[in-house]
Design a protein around this motif. Structure first.
Motif, mmCIF file in Angstrom:
data_model
loop_
_atom_site.group_PDB
_atom_site.id
_atom_site.type_symbol
_atom_site.label_atom_id
_atom_site.label_comp_id
_atom_site.label_asym_id
_atom_site.label_seq_id
_atom_site.Cartn_x
_atom_site.Cartn_y
_atom_site.Cartn_z
ATOM 1 N N ALA A 137 0.976 -0.077 -8.792
ATOM 2 C CA ALA A 137 0.843 -1.500 -9.095
ATOM 3 C C ALA A 137 -0.607 -1.787 -9.491
ATOM 4 C CB ALA A 137 1.235 -2.337 -7.884
ATOM 5 N N HIS A 138 -0.759 -2.626 -10.488
ATOM 6 C CA HIS A 138 -2.100 -2.982 -10.945
ATOM 7 C C HIS A 138 -2.519 -4.267 -10.242
ATOM 8 C CE1 HIS A 138 -1.751 0.138 -13.943
ATOM 9 N NE2 HIS A 138 -0.595 -0.384 -14.332
ATOM 10 N N THR A 139 -3.441 -4.136 -9.306
ATOM 11 C CA THR A 139 -3.892 -5.283 -8.527
ATOM 12 C C THR A 139 -5.335 -5.622 -8.894
ATOM 13 O OG1 THR A 139 -4.635 -3.874 -6.721
ATOM 14 C CG2 THR A 139 -2.372 -4.675 -6.611
ATOM 15 N N TYR A 199 -1.999 0.983 -4.618
ATOM 16 C CA TYR A 199 -0.899 0.094 -4.260
ATOM 17 C C TYR A 199 0.300 0.411 -5.144
ATOM 18 C CZ TYR A 199 -3.485 -2.882 -1.033
ATOM 19 O OH TYR A 199 -4.167 -3.365 0.049
ATOM 20 N N LEU A 200 1.487 0.129 -4.617
ATOM 21 C CA LEU A 200 2.730 0.450 -5.315
ATOM 22 C C LEU A 200 3.605 -0.780 -5.462
ATOM 23 C CD1 LEU A 200 3.732 3.737 -3.417
ATOM 24 C CD2 LEU A 200 2.481 3.574 -5.578
ATOM 25 N N PRO A 259 0.832 -1.209 0.000
ATOM 26 C CA PRO A 259 0.000 0.000 0.000
ATOM 27 C C PRO A 259 0.865 1.258 0.000
ATOM 28 C CG PRO A 259 -0.679 -1.549 1.713
ATOM 29 C CD PRO A 259 0.638 -2.024 1.205
ATOM 30 N N SER A 260 0.429 2.253 -0.727
ATOM 31 C CA SER A 260 1.112 3.543 -0.672
ATOM 32 C C SER A 260 1.141 4.023 0.771
ATOM 33 C CB SER A 260 0.380 4.556 -1.547
ATOM 34 O OG SER A 260 1.005 5.822 -1.478
ATOM 35 N N GLY A 261 2.293 4.526 1.213
ATOM 36 C CA GLY A 261 2.446 4.953 2.597
ATOM 37 C C GLY A 261 3.103 3.922 3.484
ATOM 38 N N GLY A 302 6.784 7.810 -7.080
ATOM 39 C CA GLY A 302 7.741 8.809 -7.543
ATOM 40 C C GLY A 302 9.014 8.906 -6.734
ATOM 41 N N MET A 303 9.177 8.051 -5.729
ATOM 42 C CA MET A 303 10.408 8.028 -4.945
ATOM 43 C C MET A 303 11.408 7.041 -5.558
ATOM 44 S SD MET A 303 9.094 8.076 -0.986
ATOM 45 C CE MET A 303 8.503 9.583 -0.219
ATOM 46 N N PHE A 304 12.675 7.424 -5.553
ATOM 47 C CA PHE A 304 13.748 6.545 -6.025
ATOM 48 C C PHE A 304 14.571 6.064 -4.829
ATOM 49 C CE2 PHE A 304 12.590 8.525 -9.910
ATOM 50 C CZ PHE A 304 13.068 7.748 -10.955
ATOM 51 N N THR A 305 14.880 4.783 -4.822
ATOM 52 C CA THR A 305 15.698 4.220 -3.748
ATOM 53 C C THR A 305 16.631 3.160 -4.305
ATOM 54 O OG1 THR A 305 15.642 3.109 -1.588
ATOM 55 C CG2 THR A 305 14.001 2.425 -3.196
ATOM 56 N N SER A 306 17.740 2.949 -3.625
ATOM 57 C CA SER A 306 18.556 1.785 -3.947
ATOM 58 C C SER A 306 17.981 0.577 -3.222
ATOM 59 C CB SER A 306 20.018 1.994 -3.522
ATOM 60 O OG SER A 306 20.147 1.927 -2.106
ATOM 61 N N ILE A 307 18.238 -0.599 -3.785
ATOM 62 C CA ILE A 307 17.928 -1.874 -3.135
ATOM 63 C C ILE A 307 19.228 -2.658 -3.174
ATOM 64 C CG2 ILE A 307 16.534 -3.970 -3.195
ATOM 65 C CD1 ILE A 307 14.409 -2.352 -4.730
#
Length: 673
Positions: free
Chosen positions: A574-576, A582-583, A492-494, A546-551
């Motif tokens: 995300a398409h659920t 959802y992301l 979920p977003s958040g 819209g946030m970028f992160t390393s994994i």
């Protein structure tokens, strides 16, 4: 790249007058108990520096002076001219605190740097093997008499740091004395000057929101805040740079410039070294007018006096982000009803979500950067069996490849290029003395990144050119499984990153393995390679689109090998089947993983499908780019290394037998040379 700043030691070596080449002549550490004391040639003579500093200490009637290893903006990376701890002690490590009294000098640092400290400090200094505030405070309680004063530069203390010392020292009746004029600067005669003509504006093609629009957006957030702040104080260097779409070069690897901003509903005060502001820049900032979108330029060093004058007015409330506001400014905002705090300023929170232009150009930067990394891996595949290349030559090669890419502005950090046991050190950086020859018998890890006009990159790949052991293949595959599990998760977003961080570790935990660094960090658009407050730690922001992160999960076997797989990903819808808002993560780093290190029998069908989809994306995106650049050989290499995997047991799976054949072929080629 892990968010430690191990490479600062290399940046600051010149400040301390060190010559690491001297280590070749004598690897021994100092021996202060010998008669006469033994000092290796890497030691810095600090006698005169300490003498001058102690004269200043005595003149102020204080009993001790604390010297942190940071700058006035609490930056992760600092400029050589801010390396006061290094100048005073000779120690150039990135983590530490120094304390000087009229008759003693002590340095605190962690285990990464104990040997380095013993090789760089002379016998004027004692070493304490700790970095905690409580350890420093306990020592001060034992050395400073009751009622004694302990001086510090409030510009170099965070709010939390000052609070930590106060909690430990005040009950013992030791007084912390704020001294805004830094005592080390007074005795540092050859301190590096401020660079001229430092500020540049970003071109329109990489900017969607003008600086005026950004100011209006932040003012709107101030207006909507129920606590009604009248001003916002920005202290972190990337805050002001982002607000005005400006860049500089005061900090190594980071396009920042010394600055503060005080923003009210009808005025904008920018505190910079005004002598470096060109006429063109003054026009850009509308500095000659006095309306609400005109920037008033003030001397950088006048920020404290200006803030004090503003706070003295009635009916004001100053909003600060406590994570990056230094104590020198915080202590002026009194009484408390004139202060509004949040962990992060609205600028940092807004900057964490990239707009459409920022997302597009940051993706583009990663495409060009992937070309450079592919060129490195392809070259090493051919060069290593010949037995001539080293960790350093590999680092130079990939950065030279980056420099040839469009809009490159250099490295985003010092390249980690590590083989065998060096790769087991998560924060290792090769030097002339430590660089090992690359061989087909060892694993190799390269963690590197570039600064581009449209984005910042950071990527890690681990490879083996011979026959990896079963344990190495399993460990690599489990690290890859962690990377995939985070990358494919739907949430979920958040959702906070800390709540999904264990997905990166679960496959390792199942067999009793782990890693000792963070799992990811934010990244900027031609900004810092570690951009807070995005990531997987407890104090990071919840993820939204819209946030970028390393994994970047990993595994490190001491004195043997190291593995890290690091990709940059962006949060996308995300398409659920049933849920909305959802992301998931979309990976924007587009370089294949080493096939011979992947044991597909460990992967779930979903993980294998994700991997094949990722490889299809690499082909789809990188194929045209490599063709556009006329890199036919690299394009063929990419296609060979992105062949789809089949289910375990299929002929397409990389088997132990094929790994053996690859190893034998490499050995034959090596001997043929």
């Amino acid at each position: 790249m892990p968010s430690c700043v191990w490479h600062l030691a290399l940046c600051l070596a010149a400040v301390a007058g060190n010559s690491w080449a001297a280590i070749r002549e004598g690897q021994a550490e100092r021996n202060c108990s010998a008669v006469p004391p033994y000092l290796p040639s890497t030691v810095v003579n600090t006698a005169q520096r300490l003498k001058a500093l102690r004269e200043a200490i005595v003149s102020l009637e204080i009993n001790a002076y604390i010297i942190p290893g940071t700058d006035a903006h609490l930056s992760e990376y600092i400029a050589p001219r801010d390396a006061r701890m290094a100048f005073m002690s000779g120690f150039t490590g990135s983590a530490g605190t120094a304390v000087v009294t009229p008759n003693k000098a002590v340095l605190w640092t962690d285990s990464r740097y104990w040997v380095q400290a013993e090789r760089q400090m002379d016998c004027n200094w004692m070493l304490e093997k700790d970095v905690s505030i409580s350890s420093v405070a306990d020592w001060l309680l034992s050395e400073v008499p009751e009622g004694g004063m302990i001086g510090f530069d409030p510009f170099l203390f965070s709010i939390e740091t000052q609070r930590g010392y106060s909690i430990n020292l005040t009950p013992g009746n030791r007084i912390l004395k704020s001294i805004p004029e830094n005592l080390v600067d007074k005795v540092w005669k050859d301190r590096a000057p401020i660079l001229p003509d430092n500020l540049t504006a970003l071109p329109d093609r990489v900017v969607e929101r003008t600086w005026q629009r950004r100011v209006e957006d932040i003012r709107y957030q101030m207006e909507e805040n129920p606590y009604q702040p009248t001003a916002l104080l920005l202290s972190a260097l990337d805050e002001t740079a982002w607000l005005f779409n400006l860049r500089g070069n005061d900090i190594p690897y980071n396009p920042f410039f010394y600055s503060y901003t005080l923003l009210t509903m009808d005025e904008i005060w920018l505190f910079v070294h005004t002598e470096r502001v060109t006429d063109e820049m003054r026009v850009y900032l509308n500095s000659s007018c006095n309306q609400t979108l005109c920037v008033q330029l003030n001397p950088y060093d006048s920020v404290r006096a200006s803030l004090k004058e503003y706070v003295a007015k009635s009916g004001i409330k100053v909003w600060i982000g406590t994570e990056y506001t230094n104590y020198a400014l915080y202590e002026l905002i009194t009484p408390q009803d004139k202060l509004l705090t949040s962990a992060y300023s609205p600028v940092l929170i807004t900057k964490a979500v990239k707009d459409e232009t920022e997302q597009r150009i940051l993706r583009d930067a990663h495409v060009r950067d992937a070309v450079a990394v592919m060129q490195l891996l392809m070259w090493l595949e051919k060069a290593v069996p010949k037995g001539q290349e080293t960790e350093l030559t590999a680092a130079h090669f990939v950065n030279e490849c980056r420099r040839k890419q469009k809009d490159n502005r250099g490295q985003s950090f010092e390249t980690i290029s590590a083989s065998g046991p060096n790769a087991a050190l998560a924060h290792y950086g090769p030097t002339d003395e430590t660089s090992r020859k690359l061989t087909v018998d060892e694993m190799y890890l390269v963690d590197s990144g570039g600064q581009y006009l449209d984005g910042t990159t950071d990527i890690t790949r681990t490879v083996h050119w011979g026959m990896p052991t079963a344990m190495q293949r399993e460990a690599f595959t489990r690290v890859l499984m962690g990377n995939i599990e985070i990358s494919r998760t739907i949430f979920p977003s958040g959702t906070r990153g800390i709540n999904m961080e264990m997905l990166g570790r679960r496959a390792l935990w199942e067999v009793g393995l782990n890693y000792g660094h963070g799992t990811g960090h934010g990244i900027g658009n031609y900004f810092g390679v570690h951009e807070w407050p995005v990531g997987f730690q407890g104090n990071n922001l919840p993820f939204i689109a819209g946030m970028f992160t390393s994994i970047e999960p990993g595994y490190y076997k001491e004195n043997d090998f190291g593995i890290r797989i690091e990709d940059i990903a962006v949060t996308v819808p995300a398409h659920t089947k049933y849920g909305n808002n959802y992301l998931t993560f979309e990976t924007v780093s587009l370089v294949p993983y080493d096939r011979k290190l992947i044991d597909t029998s460990l992967l779930s069908p979903q993980q294998l499908q994700w991997l094949n989809n990722y490889y299809e994306t690499i082909r789809k995106v990188m194929g045209p780019e490599l063709e556009r650049q006329g890199l036919k050989e690299e394009q063929e290499w990419m296609h060979k290394n992105t062949e789809p995997f089949q289910s375990s047991g299929s002929s397409s799976v990389i088997s132990s037998f094929s790994v053996l054949l690859a190893s034998l072929a490499g050995m034959l080629l090596q001997y043929a040379m």
